[in-house]
Design an enzyme around this catalytic site. Sequence first.
Site, PDB file in Angstrom:
ATOM      1  CG  HIS A   1      -0.194  -0.099   2.530  1.00 28.39           C
ATOM      2  ND1 HIS A   1       0.336   0.984   3.188  1.00 28.39           N
ATOM      3  CD2 HIS A   1       0.089  -1.179   3.294  1.00 28.39           C
ATOM      4  CE1 HIS A   1       0.909   0.590   4.310  1.00 28.39           C
ATOM      5  NE2 HIS A   1       0.779  -0.733   4.394  1.00 28.39           N
ATOM      6  CG  ASP A   2      -0.432   4.217   1.302  1.00 28.59           C
ATOM      7  OD1 ASP A   2      -1.335   4.881   0.758  1.00 28.59           O
ATOM      8  OD2 ASP A   2      -0.603   3.517   2.316  1.00 28.59           O
TER       9      ASP A   2
ATOM     10  N   GLY B   1       5.089  -1.092   2.717  1.00 22.44           N
ATOM     11  CA  GLY B   1       4.282   0.094   2.474  1.00 22.44           C
ATOM     12  C   GLY B   1       5.080   1.380   2.375  1.00 22.44           C
TER      13      GLY B   1
END
Length: 262
Positions: free
Chosen positions: A123-124, A141
Amino acid sequence: MGQAGIHPTAVVDPSARVGEGVSIGAFTLVGPDVEIGDGTFVGPHCSVQGPTRIGRENRIVGHAAIGGDPQDKKYRGERVALEIGDRNLIREFVTLNRGTGEGGGITRIGSDNWLLAYTHVAHDCVVGNHCVFSNNASLAGHVVVGDHVILSGFAGVHQFCRIGAHAFIGMGAFVNGDVPPFLMVAQDKYARPRGINAEGLKRRGFDAARIAAIRRAYRALYMGDAKLDEARAELEEIAAAGSRDVKAMLEFIESGDRPLLR
């Protein structure tokens, strides 16, 4: 809608936007809030969850999980997204997660990348263009990866780290700090610098003078006993003499939140 290439066993949500010439393989699931650009191939047994936007002429070979929920305990179902550019090759069992509400909300992958089997992008993350992630390479992440980066097989990158453009991360290296542009990093428990990525730079048209300036900057940072402030001063001199590459290294060093890999 260009749906002639959709296999009869595929399940495509009616709200998904499928471009012209898209092919979707057997037993693949395409959920709501997904956009797939013209000419993209999605192989069999894939899962594409939204919100996800996939650009043009990508090739997703099979058994990939695209746009899944972030693997973060803080995620509470907020609207978060994945954006993928054009002409990427995404091989078997690759996993690409959407962002998190606290991390900006979007995972971004650029164009012309090769993400080989079992690659994971969490994520991200932000991945640039023309990168190669070899088998089982993994990003935790919030990792930022520049253009033309190579991650060799089983390489892993700690959350919130940055990998500068044209860097080469060796097989099995675990990166827990920022890697400046142009470096080559090899395994030694945690990754440690092992020179500049000279061969890769030559292949991309860097001439001898540019490479020499980068090598001088590397020596200042990594081959002497100078403290970081002292090494930075030498890099400033090289940049002032006209090396835009060393200037880019300086800008990278000065903008980081995690300690520099040294």
